[in-house]
Scaffold this motif. Structure first.
Motif, PDB file in Angstrom:
ATOM      1  N   THR A  38       0.175  -2.483  -5.369  1.00 50.81           N
ATOM      2  CA  THR A  38       0.004  -3.723  -4.614  1.00 50.81           C
ATOM      3  C   THR A  38       0.473  -3.543  -3.174  1.00 50.81           C
ATOM      4  O   THR A  38      -0.206  -3.934  -2.228  1.00 50.81           O
ATOM      5  CB  THR A  38       0.804  -4.867  -5.274  1.00 50.81           C
ATOM      6  N   ASN A  42      -2.512  -3.563  -0.245  1.00 51.30           N
ATOM      7  CA  ASN A  42      -2.533  -4.674   0.704  1.00 51.30           C
ATOM      8  C   ASN A  42      -2.043  -4.249   2.092  1.00 51.30           C
ATOM      9  O   ASN A  42      -2.558  -4.733   3.107  1.00 51.30           O
ATOM     10  CB  ASN A  42      -1.689  -5.833   0.165  1.00 51.30           C
ATOM     11  N   ASP A  70      -0.536 -11.898  -0.475  1.00 53.75           N
ATOM     12  CA  ASP A  70      -0.364 -11.231  -1.773  1.00 53.75           C
ATOM     13  C   ASP A  70       0.877 -10.346  -1.802  1.00 53.75           C
ATOM     14  O   ASP A  70       1.553 -10.246  -2.829  1.00 53.75           O
ATOM     15  CB  ASP A  70      -1.608 -10.406  -2.118  1.00 53.75           C
ATOM     16  N   TYR A  73       3.672 -12.758  -2.177  1.00 55.85           N
ATOM     17  CA  TYR A  73       3.555 -13.397  -3.488  1.00 55.85           C
ATOM     18  C   TYR A  73       4.167 -12.522  -4.578  1.00 55.85           C
ATOM     19  O   TYR A  73       4.978 -12.973  -5.397  1.00 55.85           O
ATOM     20  CB  TYR A  73       2.073 -13.649  -3.757  1.00 55.85           C
ATOM     21  N   GLU A 111      -2.756 -19.710  -1.007  1.00 54.85           N
ATOM     22  CA  GLU A 111      -3.905 -18.882  -1.400  1.00 54.85           C
ATOM     23  C   GLU A 111      -5.076 -19.743  -1.849  1.00 54.85           C
ATOM     24  O   GLU A 111      -6.235 -19.419  -1.564  1.00 54.85           O
ATOM     25  CB  GLU A 111      -3.510 -17.901  -2.511  1.00 54.85           C
ATOM     26  N   PRO A 283      -2.950  -9.670  -7.232  1.00 51.30           N
ATOM     27  CA  PRO A 283      -2.682  -9.061  -5.914  1.00 51.30           C
ATOM     28  C   PRO A 283      -2.955  -7.568  -5.872  1.00 51.30           C
ATOM     29  O   PRO A 283      -3.202  -7.010  -4.798  1.00 51.30           O
ATOM     30  CB  PRO A 283      -1.186  -9.338  -5.693  1.00 51.30           C
ATOM     31  N   ASN A 286      -7.059  -7.261  -5.836  1.00 47.72           N
ATOM     32  CA  ASN A 286      -7.745  -7.834  -4.670  1.00 47.72           C
ATOM     33  C   ASN A 286      -8.166  -6.789  -3.643  1.00 47.72           C
ATOM     34  O   ASN A 286      -9.318  -6.781  -3.197  1.00 47.72           O
ATOM     35  CB  ASN A 286      -6.863  -8.896  -4.007  1.00 47.72           C
TER      36      ASN A 286
END
Length: 312
Positions: A38, A42, A70, A73, A111, A283, A286
């Motif tokens: 993640t 990201n 994300d 998060y 989001e 996340p 994505n």
């Protein structure tokens, strides 16, 4: 809030997965791997959107916002869960619980709105291509992104205040791995019917308004795509929206299941695993969803990598 024995109430115990000791090591390894991916995925999206001039467009501006969101998060819950999975101390202070609920809920609400804004961006790009740069002016993009964060955290503040005004009567064991509204409601020692209705109303507003915007946008998008005579053009247009639709389906599906069902139907075990899904799995996937079939992002990644090799 009522406290037990005056000032003896100091915090909460997050039971998490302590009733499944055989699962904790497996969860720790899996979650650690997902969390690292993640962070990497990201952070890569954010860096590419900043470094490559070809990605300085409204679509990638909102995508970098989503990636930053994300990151926050996941970080608001997973590091603490990893520690709790490997230690006997599973406590969290009262203030820490308040902050965690506020941040986790605020990012989730943000989001919801941001995904609706991204749908409007796709509507402008496909249905109004000649006016796209005029409609999606940088100032408007910045305003919509800022409004998403402001409204999301405003809604979170209202829900956080409502939940922590309720008396817990000294109950402090939360059957969850994070401070989350459905689990906290189980600790309340008075009738919560009215409070649940208020929280449900706020949740419906923050979920359904962006959903309405998404449905409206994609209704016009489908109509515009079907008017394209070239099958290649249709596939390309659908391709630009496919990633967003997939992300919307994953996020809204789990959020609606977790928050918009009656509390008497809420299963703690199901709630934990649903929360795990939208706290770590969504996340993580994505960036993959947005880059797997996205030639702009993969091209930018190759440019940055080649530039790095040339500098050596």
């Amino acid at each position: 809030m009522e406290q037990k024995n005056g000032s003896s109430f100091t915090g909460f115990i997050l039971l998490g997965f302590s009733d499944r000791p055989q699962l904790q090591l497996v969860l720790f390894v899996v979650l650690l791997i997902f969390y690292l991916f993640t962070l990497l995925g990201n952070a890569t999206i954010i860096a590419l959107a900043h470094l490559d001039p070809h990605l300085h467009t409204p679509m990638y501006f909102f995508l970098s916002n989503l990636s930053f969101l994300d990151l926050c998060y996941t970080t608001s819950s997973v590091p603490q869960l990893l520690v709790h999975l490997r230690t006997a101390d599973k406590s969290i202070s009262f203030g820490g619980c308040v902050v965690q609920l506020f941040v986790f809920l605020g990012l989730g609400c943000t989001e919801c709105i941001l995904l609706g804004v991204m749908a409007f961006d796709r509507y402008a790009a496909i249905c109004k291509p000649l006016l796209y740069t005029v409609i999606m002016h940088p100032r408007l993009c910045a305003l919509m992104a800022s409004a998403s964060w402001f409204i999301g955290f405003g809604n979170s503040l209202a829900q956080t205040v409502l939940i922590f005004l309720l008396p817990l009567c000294g109950r402090n064991k939360i059957d969850h791995f994070i401070c989350e509204i459905p689990a906290l409601l189980k600790l309340v020692c008075v009738d919560t019917t009215v409070n649940e209705s208020e929280l449900f109303f706020l949740g419906v507003i923050i979920l359904l308004i962006p959903v309405a915007l998404i449905i409206f946008s994609y209704g016009w998008i489908v109509r515009a795509i079907l008017r394209i005579k070239s099958s290649t053009g249709q596939r390309k247009a659908f391709g630009t929206c496919g990633s967003h639709i997939t992300v919307v389906s994953l996020f809204y599906g789990t959020a609606i299941y977790a928050y918009l069902q009656p509390s008497n139907n809420y299963s703690q075990d199901q709630g934990k695993f649903v929360s795990l899904f939208y706290a770590i799995v969504t996340p993580t996937v994505n960036p993959i969803i947005y880059t797997l079939r996205n030639k702009d992002v993969t091209g930018a990644m190759k440019k940055v990598l080649c530039r790095g090799q040339d500098s050596r």
